[in-house]
Enzyme design. Structure first.
Site, PDB file in Angstrom:
ATOM      1  NE  ARG A   1      93.881 -31.318  -3.039  1.00 27.67           N
ATOM      2  CZ  ARG A   1      94.603 -30.576  -3.885  1.00 27.67           C
ATOM      3  NH1 ARG A   1      94.404 -30.651  -5.174  1.00 27.67           N
ATOM      4  NH2 ARG A   1      95.532 -29.753  -3.413  1.00 27.67           N
TER       5      ARG A   1
ATOM      6  CG  ASP B   1      93.088 -23.446  -5.137  1.00 29.11           C
ATOM      7  OD1 ASP B   1      93.027 -24.475  -5.814  1.00 29.11           O
ATOM      8  OD2 ASP B   1      94.072 -22.678  -5.144  1.00 29.11           O
TER       9      ASP B   1
ATOM     10  CE  LYS C   1      99.089 -25.545  -4.837  1.00 23.76           C
ATOM     11  NZ  LYS C   1      98.645 -26.615  -3.885  1.00 23.76           N
TER      12      LYS C   1
END
Ligand code: MRU
Length: 369
Positions: A95, A249, A260
């Site tokens: 990711r 993140d 997000k």
């Protein structure tokens, strides 16, 4: 945190066999609580990529344990260094946005690089994986202490009326090893007896808000209301949000915040309505190299099926349905970047600071150039 009265972390080593990593498989929450056992690097890479585990801190902890499994596997091959590098690349590719992933892998490679002999490298990898997980939990606990002051001050001004916090996605204990980042101050306030209520953005397409945040707040007894993603601006206009509190993140050392998808729109609405917008993060989520978040932070694009479909629980089983015309294309950007000018402050394990280079580096001087 507690699930049905029993304390759980999101990831841990099996007590009877420390060559096995156990983790909560989040794909089935809130309907089923399933513990998965992972014994290989490929298994850990799949768990991260397919989002059995997700959220910045937990991705970092999973990568830490993944590198420990990589050390075990590499020691059995006879070409330790080559295998270790291959495993690191496999985990790194899972990711792109959460910086904790690369941070944990590099930390493991550095630690193993400093010890001699395969047995010693395996031992240090185990120790480092445990340390990454312990630090993550402890840093989140401290974020809770620092963020509590913020909520306490709002509660004082409101004279006992509930403090309404809006959060996006899941930056709860499920996104870390324990406590969570954005939820840690909320849990601390609730535990201290302050009246707190949370507006939970559902967070399409994967619904980490309505599935995960709502579940964990409920398990902890925190009053909350799930709202459709586009509701926050309306609530802010009506004075029904006292504080927006989100996770991240990856945050640049200059204060730009990747979180997000949809977070940026909440930050814009918060600015327009003079609602404080705070970001909670452990230092493992800072990117100490990137200066311009908009230009530099890689934004994950996931499969369009996640947008075209919705899933849930019906008649005792998991079901998926299509919500778009069959022929329509869909785009699935996982994250957006909120520029530092929209951020009221950052809540870290070392305290609260402004979202700018000078203030961040004053709290973390060891990262100053
Ligand atoms: O795609 P995910 O679920 O891994 O996304 C991470 C998140 O849950 C959020 O972006 C969160 O707010 C920050 S991670 C602590």
């Amino acid at each position: 945190m507690n699930v049905g009265g029993q304390h759980f972390r999101t990831i841990w080593l099996k007590p009877e066999d420390d060559r096995i990593v156990q983790l909560i498989d989040q794909r089935f929450l809130p309907h089923q609580f399933i513990v998965e056992e992972v014994t290989t690097v490929a298994g850990m890479a799949a768990a991260i990529r397919e989002m059995h585990v997700r959220g910045a801190g937990l991705i970092g902890a999973a990568a830490g344990y993944g590198m420990y499994l990589a050390a075990l596997e590499s020691a059995a091959t006879g070409s330790f260094e080559g295998e270790l590098q291959r495993a690191a690349a496999q985990l790194r590719a899972t990711r792109p946005t959460a910086v904790n992933l690369a941070w944990a892998i590099e930390r493991q490679l550095r630690a193993m690089g400093e010890s001699q002999g395969e047995l010693a490298k395996v031992a240090i990898a185990l120790q480092t994986a445990r340390a990454i997980a312990e630090e993550d939990a402890e840093h989140c606990r401290r974020i809770g202490e620092h963020g509590l002051d913020l909520i306490r001050e709002i509660a004082r001004r409101k004279g006992g009326q509930p403090v309404n916090v809006l959060t996006h996605c899941n930056a709860g204990w499920l996104a870390f090893v324990d406590h969570g980042s954005a939820t840690a101050p909320i849990y601390a306030a609730h535990d201290a007896g302050l009246p707190v209520h949370v507006w939970v953005d559902e967070t399409r397409p994967r619904n980490q808000g309505s599935k995960l945040t709502a579940w964990e707040l409920g398990e902890h007894g925190v009053p909350h209301t799930v709202i459709a993603d586009n509701t926050g601006g309306h609530l802010m206009q009506r004075g029904e949000v006292d504080l927006v509190l989100v996770g991240t993140d990856r945050t640049t050392y200059t204060g730009d915040v990747a979180n997000k998808i949809g977070t940026y729109l909440k930050a814009l609405a918060a600015k327009d309505n003079e609602v404080p917008f705070y970001v909670a993060l452990p230092s493992s989520s800072f990117d100490w190299k990137m200066r311009d978040g908009l230009k530099e932070i890689p934004i994950e694009e996931r499969g369009s099926d996640e947008v075209k479909h919705a899933d849930g629980w019906a008649e005792g089983r998991h079901v998926e349905v299509r919500v778009t015309p069959e022929a329509s294309d869909a785009a699935n950007y996982g994250f957006d970047v909120t520029p530092r000018r929209l951020v009221s402050g950052l809540i870290t394990e070392r305290g609260v600071c402004a979202a700018d280079e000078r203030s961040i580096l004053a709290l973390f001087p060891e990262h100053a150039p």
